[in-house]
Design an enzyme around this catalytic site. Structure first.
Site, PDB file in Angstrom:
ATOM      1  N   GLN A  53     -41.399   7.827   0.059  1.00 42.26           N
ATOM      2  CA  GLN A  53     -41.746   9.382  -0.212  1.00 42.26           C
ATOM      3  C   GLN A  53     -40.515   9.635  -1.220  1.00 42.26           C
ATOM      4  O   GLN A  53     -39.250   9.561  -1.490  1.00 42.26           O
ATOM      5  CB  GLN A  53     -41.305  10.274   0.835  1.00 42.26           C
ATOM      6  CG  GLN A  53     -41.645  11.808   0.551  1.00 42.26           C
ATOM      7  CD  GLN A  53     -43.098  12.177   0.383  1.00 42.26           C
ATOM      8  OE1 GLN A  53     -44.048  11.288   0.753  1.00 42.26           O
ATOM      9  NE2 GLN A  53     -43.298  13.186  -0.221  1.00 42.26           N
ATOM     10  N   ASP A  58     -49.462   3.805  -3.007  1.00 46.53           N
ATOM     11  CA  ASP A  58     -49.132   5.042  -3.944  1.00 46.53           C
ATOM     12  C   ASP A  58     -49.614   4.697  -5.292  1.00 46.53           C
ATOM     13  O   ASP A  58     -49.446   5.798  -6.028  1.00 46.53           O
ATOM     14  CB  ASP A  58     -47.803   5.431  -3.964  1.00 46.53           C
ATOM     15  CG  ASP A  58     -47.595   6.668  -2.918  1.00 46.53           C
ATOM     16  OD1 ASP A  58     -48.238   7.502  -2.902  1.00 46.53           O
ATOM     17  OD2 ASP A  58     -46.288   7.025  -2.675  1.00 46.53           O
ATOM     18  N   LYS A  64     -49.145  13.340   6.502  1.00 44.44           N
ATOM     19  CA  LYS A  64     -49.646  11.834   6.314  1.00 44.44           C
ATOM     20  C   LYS A  64     -49.549  11.063   7.610  1.00 44.44           C
ATOM     21  O   LYS A  64     -50.668  10.235   7.869  1.00 44.44           O
ATOM     22  CB  LYS A  64     -49.000  11.229   5.143  1.00 44.44           C
ATOM     23  CG  LYS A  64     -49.083  11.670   3.955  1.00 44.44           C
ATOM     24  CD  LYS A  64     -48.031  11.151   2.807  1.00 44.44           C
ATOM     25  CE  LYS A  64     -48.095  11.972   1.548  1.00 44.44           C
ATOM     26  NZ  LYS A  64     -47.029  11.542   0.737  1.00 44.44           N
TER      27      LYS A  64
END
Ligand code: GUN
Length: 294
Positions: free
Chosen positions: A98, A121, A54
């Site tokens: 994450q 997200d 990413k």
């Protein structure tokens, strides 16, 4: 004639090029560089690979990005203060924590501490709630990648029956909420591990979303002739002919279903690459202030 294979890899390249071009314009005209902060706690090998990939994608798009790698036993207080620092930082438009987190940390509390206007997200309860009531919000990247593929392949969704297999907060629930919206107008059925007769349900799908986490679970007797299949699965199966000793396979038995289905996403090269592309687009949208005003 439409191609039967939905090539997520090439669609993702197209989107990443669009994001890059729009980033240049945003920098030139408004002096804004999209900024994304990654936080990773612990040494989960898969998480490290995801975050590295990413980060590389951010660099290619012309974004500013920072990665904070914390130890496995980081104190909750330390993590919360790092998130607060990024919440206040005007150069940062997106914060990605994450997952999964080390077990001593409360995932809900940590996700809720992210400013929902920077939650690219789409995991914050404000975004999940806005998604379910049809308001503007950040939508989780994998579901967003799926509807983007539907759009770019010009697949009719209105009035179609879509069956989602799996009820996770990251894929199953948000993709169901998205397909139910007036933009797509699907009739949606959500099934899961306790659904008694999965074949009966899945074989009624015009659009099948498989997000179960079981390698090759969907066989041809689970699907309707001509259906469109999105395979979200990323499963490792032993393969002595592969150098690594394993290969990655989806939740759908691709070979078995290929003839019968109308269209299908391969694994790898289908849904997976779209997730990163949509993360970039969410971050660009955040920097532009088109989801929530900045
Ligand atoms: N872990 C697995 N997938 C994801 C994702 O899309 N976002 C975050 N933050 N963590 C993940």
């Amino acid at each position: 004639m439409q191609n039967k294979i939905i090539d997520g890899k090439s669609i993702s390249v197209e989107i990443r090029n669009e994001v890059k071009a729009q980033t240049e314009i945003l920098k030139r005209e408004k002096g804004i560089t999209p900024g994304l902060a990654f936080i990773i706690a612990g040494d989960n090998p898969a998480s490290k690979v995801y975050v590295r990939n990413k980060g590389k994608a951010c660099e290619e798009a012309g974004f500013y990005s920072v990665t904070e790698h914390l130890s496995e036993n980081v104190a909750e207080k330390e993590l919360l203060s790092l998130i607060e620092k990024f919440n206040k930082d005007d150069k940062i438009h997106g914060i990605l924590m994450q997952l999964p987190l080390p077990v001593h940390l409360d995932t809900r509390k940590i996700i809720e501490s992210i400013n929902f206007k920077k939650d690219v997200d789409g995991f914050h309860p404000v975004n999940a709630g806005n998604l379910s009531i049809g308001e503007k919000c950040f939508v989780p990247c994998t579901p967003l990648g799926i509807v983007e593929m539907l759009k770019r392949e010009k697949i009719e969704t209105s009035g179609k029956h879509s069956v989602v297999i799996g009820r996770s907060n990251i894929v199953g629930k948000p993709v169901a909420a998205l397909l139910l919206r007036k933009d797509y107008n699907c009739t949606v059925t959500v099934s899961h591990s306790k659904t008694p007769d999965m074949k009966l349900i899945s074989s009624q799908a015009d659009i099948l979303i498989a997000a179960i986490g079981k390698a090759n679970y969907i066989k041809k007797d689970y699907i309707k002739e001509g259906c469109v299949i999105f395979d979200v699965g990323i499963n490792r199966v032993e393969d002595s002919s592969a150098k690594s000793g394993y290969r990655i396979t989806g939740d759908v038995d691709y070979e078995d279903c290929f003839e019968k289905c109308g269209m299908i996403t391969p694994v790898p090269g289908g849904v997976g690459p779209m997730t990163i592309a949509m993360l970039l687009r969410n971050t660009l949208d955040s920097a532009k202030g088109v989801v929530y005003e900045r």
